[in-house]
Design a protein around this motif. Structure first.
Motif, PDB file in Angstrom:
ATOM      1  N   VAL A 200       0.829  -1.208   0.000  1.00 41.91           N
ATOM      2  CA  VAL A 200       0.000   0.000   0.000  1.00 41.91           C
ATOM      3  C   VAL A 200       0.864   1.260   0.000  1.00 41.91           C
ATOM      4  N   ALA A 201       2.037   1.203   0.648  1.00 38.11           N
ATOM      5  CA  ALA A 201       2.946   2.343   0.613  1.00 38.11           C
ATOM      6  C   ALA A 201       3.432   2.598  -0.806  1.00 38.11           C
ATOM      7  N   GLU A 202       3.731   1.515  -1.511  1.00 34.04           N
ATOM      8  CA  GLU A 202       4.174   1.627  -2.903  1.00 34.04           C
ATOM      9  C   GLU A 202       3.082   2.220  -3.784  1.00 34.04           C
ATOM     10  N   MET A 203       1.820   1.905  -3.491  1.00 28.93           N
ATOM     11  CA  MET A 203       0.697   2.411  -4.290  1.00 28.93           C
ATOM     12  C   MET A 203       0.630   3.934  -4.290  1.00 28.93           C
ATOM     13  N   VAL A 204       1.066   4.560  -3.198  1.00 27.79           N
ATOM     14  CA  VAL A 204       0.997   6.020  -3.095  1.00 27.79           C
ATOM     15  C   VAL A 204       2.392   6.653  -3.139  1.00 27.79           C
ATOM     16  N   ASN A 205       3.366   5.863  -3.620  1.00 29.42           N
ATOM     17  CA  ASN A 205       4.738   6.360  -3.828  1.00 29.42           C
ATOM     18  C   ASN A 205       5.360   6.925  -2.557  1.00 29.42           C
ATOM     19  N   MET A 206       5.226   6.183  -1.478  1.00 26.87           N
ATOM     20  CA  MET A 206       5.803   6.599  -0.198  1.00 26.87           C
ATOM     21  C   MET A 206       6.557   5.433   0.410  1.00 26.87           C
ATOM     22  N   SER A 207       7.505   5.763   1.295  1.00 30.57           N
ATOM     23  CA  SER A 207       8.175   4.711   2.045  1.00 30.57           C
ATOM     24  C   SER A 207       7.208   4.170   3.091  1.00 30.57           C
ATOM     25  N   GLU A 208       7.511   3.006   3.647  1.00 27.79           N
ATOM     26  CA  GLU A 208       6.612   2.416   4.653  1.00 27.79           C
ATOM     27  C   GLU A 208       6.472   3.323   5.867  1.00 27.79           C
ATOM     28  N   SER A 209       7.580   3.867   6.344  1.00 24.43           N
ATOM     29  CA  SER A 209       7.526   4.711   7.548  1.00 24.43           C
ATOM     30  C   SER A 209       6.777   6.017   7.266  1.00 24.43           C
ATOM     31  N   ALA A 210       7.024   6.606   6.088  1.00 21.26           N
ATOM     32  CA  ALA A 210       6.333   7.857   5.741  1.00 21.26           C
ATOM     33  C   ALA A 210       4.841   7.616   5.575  1.00 21.26           C
ATOM     34  N   PHE A 211       4.490   6.511   4.924  1.00 19.09           N
ATOM     35  CA  PHE A 211       3.079   6.202   4.733  1.00 19.09           C
ATOM     36  C   PHE A 211       2.393   5.953   6.074  1.00 19.09           C
ATOM     37  N   SER A 212       3.045   5.200   6.961  1.00 24.95           N
ATOM     38  CA  SER A 212       2.465   4.900   8.276  1.00 24.95           C
ATOM     39  C   SER A 212       2.158   6.185   9.033  1.00 24.95           C
ATOM     40  N   HIS A 213       3.111   7.114   9.013  1.00 25.26           N
ATOM     41  CA  HIS A 213       2.919   8.393   9.702  1.00 25.26           C
ATOM     42  C   HIS A 213       1.799   9.184   9.048  1.00 25.26           C
ATOM     43  N   TYR A 214       1.784   9.202   7.717  1.00 27.22           N
ATOM     44  CA  TYR A 214       0.776   9.949   6.961  1.00 27.22           C
ATOM     45  C   TYR A 214      -0.625   9.401   7.205  1.00 27.22           C
ATOM     46  N   PHE A 215      -0.779   8.095   7.130  1.00 25.60           N
ATOM     47  CA  PHE A 215      -2.090   7.474   7.285  1.00 25.60           C
ATOM     48  C   PHE A 215      -2.648   7.722   8.689  1.00 25.60           C
ATOM     49  N   LYS A 216      -1.807   7.579   9.685  1.00 18.97           N
ATOM     50  CA  LYS A 216      -2.272   7.779  11.066  1.00 18.97           C
ATOM     51  C   LYS A 216      -2.636   9.237  11.314  1.00 18.97           C
ATOM     52  N   LYS A 217      -1.874  10.150  10.737  1.00 18.71           N
ATOM     53  CA  LYS A 217      -2.171  11.567  10.917  1.00 18.71           C
ATOM     54  C   LYS A 217      -3.510  11.920  10.281  1.00 18.71           C
ATOM     55  N   ARG A 218      -3.809  11.322   9.120  1.00 17.98           N
ATOM     56  CA  ARG A 218      -5.043  11.616   8.403  1.00 17.98           C
ATOM     57  C   ARG A 218      -6.268  10.943   9.011  1.00 17.98           C
ATOM     58  N   THR A 219      -6.089   9.743   9.551  1.00 21.96           N
ATOM     59  CA  THR A 219      -7.243   8.953   9.994  1.00 21.96           C
ATOM     60  C   THR A 219      -7.343   8.785  11.504  1.00 21.96           C
ATOM     61  N   GLY A 220      -6.237   9.044  12.218  1.00 19.65           N
ATOM     62  CA  GLY A 220      -6.235   8.854  13.667  1.00 19.65           C
ATOM     63  C   GLY A 220      -6.009   7.420  14.092  1.00 19.65           C
ATOM     64  N   ILE A 221      -5.665   6.546  13.137  1.00 19.36           N
ATOM     65  CA  ILE A 221      -5.456   5.126  13.429  1.00 19.36           C
ATOM     66  C   ILE A 221      -4.365   4.600  12.504  1.00 19.36           C
ATOM     67  N   SER A 222      -3.577   3.656  12.987  1.00 20.65           N
ATOM     68  CA  SER A 222      -2.529   3.080  12.145  1.00 20.65           C
ATOM     69  C   SER A 222      -3.153   2.250  11.037  1.00 20.65           C
ATOM     70  N   PHE A 223      -2.409   2.062   9.951  1.00 18.36           N
ATOM     71  CA  PHE A 223      -2.957   1.268   8.842  1.00 18.36           C
ATOM     72  C   PHE A 223      -3.219  -0.166   9.287  1.00 18.36           C
ATOM     73  N   THR A 224      -2.321  -0.734  10.078  1.00 19.40           N
ATOM     74  CA  THR A 224      -2.499  -2.108  10.556  1.00 19.40           C
ATOM     75  C   THR A 224      -3.782  -2.246  11.350  1.00 19.40           C
ATOM     76  N   ASN A 225      -4.040  -1.288  12.232  1.00 19.53           N
ATOM     77  CA  ASN A 225      -5.263  -1.336  13.031  1.00 19.53           C
ATOM     78  C   ASN A 225      -6.505  -1.070  12.175  1.00 19.53           C
ATOM     79  N   TYR A 226      -6.369  -0.197  11.178  1.00 16.91           N
ATOM     80  CA  TYR A 226      -7.497   0.060  10.279  1.00 16.91           C
ATOM     81  C   TYR A 226      -7.878  -1.214   9.530  1.00 16.91           C
ATOM     82  N   LEU A 227      -6.874  -1.904   9.007  1.00 16.70           N
ATOM     83  CA  LEU A 227      -7.136  -3.144   8.271  1.00 16.70           C
ATOM     84  C   LEU A 227      -7.776  -4.190   9.180  1.00 16.70           C
ATOM     85  N   MET A 228      -7.277  -4.290  10.414  1.00 15.28           N
ATOM     86  CA  MET A 228      -7.837  -5.244  11.368  1.00 15.28           C
ATOM     87  C   MET A 228      -9.289  -4.884  11.691  1.00 15.28           C
TER      88      MET A 228
END
Length: 286
Positions: A200-228
């Protein structure tokens, strides 16, 4: 579980409708309707089911429910002393001109989120109780102003609890980011298969760490927890709306083993899938 569509008494030119009941029996079955509904219940003891959430309630209960969200209250008492004040207003209120103004942005977010169901605790509950008692009908401008004030108070409250999972509530959150929207749509269409953070990080042209930070900032939840949470929402939808065997539900929701599935479900709901299904059916059918 099967639910029925309720036809509410609100008319096309009504800003809202207010319904007040004393000694409410809570004998209406699991249902849904096209309108938003704000419910304030006092002197109540029993259970409340909203989407895939079932909770025991004692005392008072304040909830805001969005359109199409199934719900029911069940009283433990044969003779009820509970009182209910209900405000219902139309779905298109969210898209009205008044909601397009910047001063209404918090209310707009509230109404979007209410599609999962929201409960409010004190002090918000006590404040809203006093306001709702002042509304005597829907035919005066004063009542309309109180109605708007109630929505504003709720939209700025911190005494908030989201009730139902996104999947069970069929909730489509307004997206603030094209990247987040892309990823959420990918999860929606691919949750049954393994989804890696690197993908999913590759889909939006971001590194894993950058995407994780970005997703949590936007949604208030980590991607792993969102998927769960998404997969567990799929699970509760199957458990509450079908008779599919639990071991099949596990794999349909994208879990790769029963042990991981049971562990994750119990962590979220404090009970096994089997217990959840039994308790849900007992509350709905009793």
């Amino acid at each position: 579980m099967r639910s029925i569509r309720e036809i509410t008494p609100i008319k096309n030119d009504d800003p809202f409708v207010v319904l007040k009941h004393k000694n409410a029996l809570f004998d209406y079955p699991l249902h849904f309707h096209n309108e938003y509904e704000l419910n304030l219940i006092t002197d109540f003891k029993g259970s409340r089911t909203v989407g895939d959430s079932t909770e025991k309630i004692e005392g008072s209960d304040l909830t805001l429910l969005g359109p199409e969200l199934k719900h029911v209250w069940k009283s433990d008492s044969v003779i009820s002393k509970a009182a209910v004040i209900t405000l219902q207003f139309q779905e298109h209120f969210l898209y009205s001109k008044i909601m397009s103004y910047s001063v209404s942005k918090d209310i707009k977010k509230l109404l979007e989120l209410s599609k999962r169901g929201i409960s409010f605790s004190n002090p918000t509950k006590e404040i809203i109780y006093k306001k709702m008692k002042l509304i005597t009908g829907n035919d005066t401008f004063k009542s309309f102003l109180i109605f708007l004030e109630i929505l504003h108070i709720l939209s700025t409250s911190n005494d908030v609890k989201i009730l139902s999972s996104p999947q069970s509530a069929n909730y489509n959150e307004k997206r603030e980011s094209r990247r987040v929207s892309l990823i959420m749509n990918y999860v929606k269409n691919n949750y049954k298969i393994p989804i890696k953070l690197s993908k999913v990080a590759e889909m939006v042209n971001m590194s894993e760490s950058a995407f994780s930070h970005y997703f949590k900032k936007r949604t208030g939840i980590s991607f792993t927890n969102y998927l769960m949470d998404y997969r567990l929402g799929v699970v509760t939808k199957y458990l509450t709306e079908t008779n599919m065997p639990i071991n099949e539900v596990c794999y349909e929701a994208g879990f790769n083993s029963l042990s991981n599935f049971n562990r994750a479900f119990k962590k979220k709901h404090n009970m096994s899938p089997k217990e959840f299904k039994h308790n849900y059916e007992k509350e709905i059918l009793r």
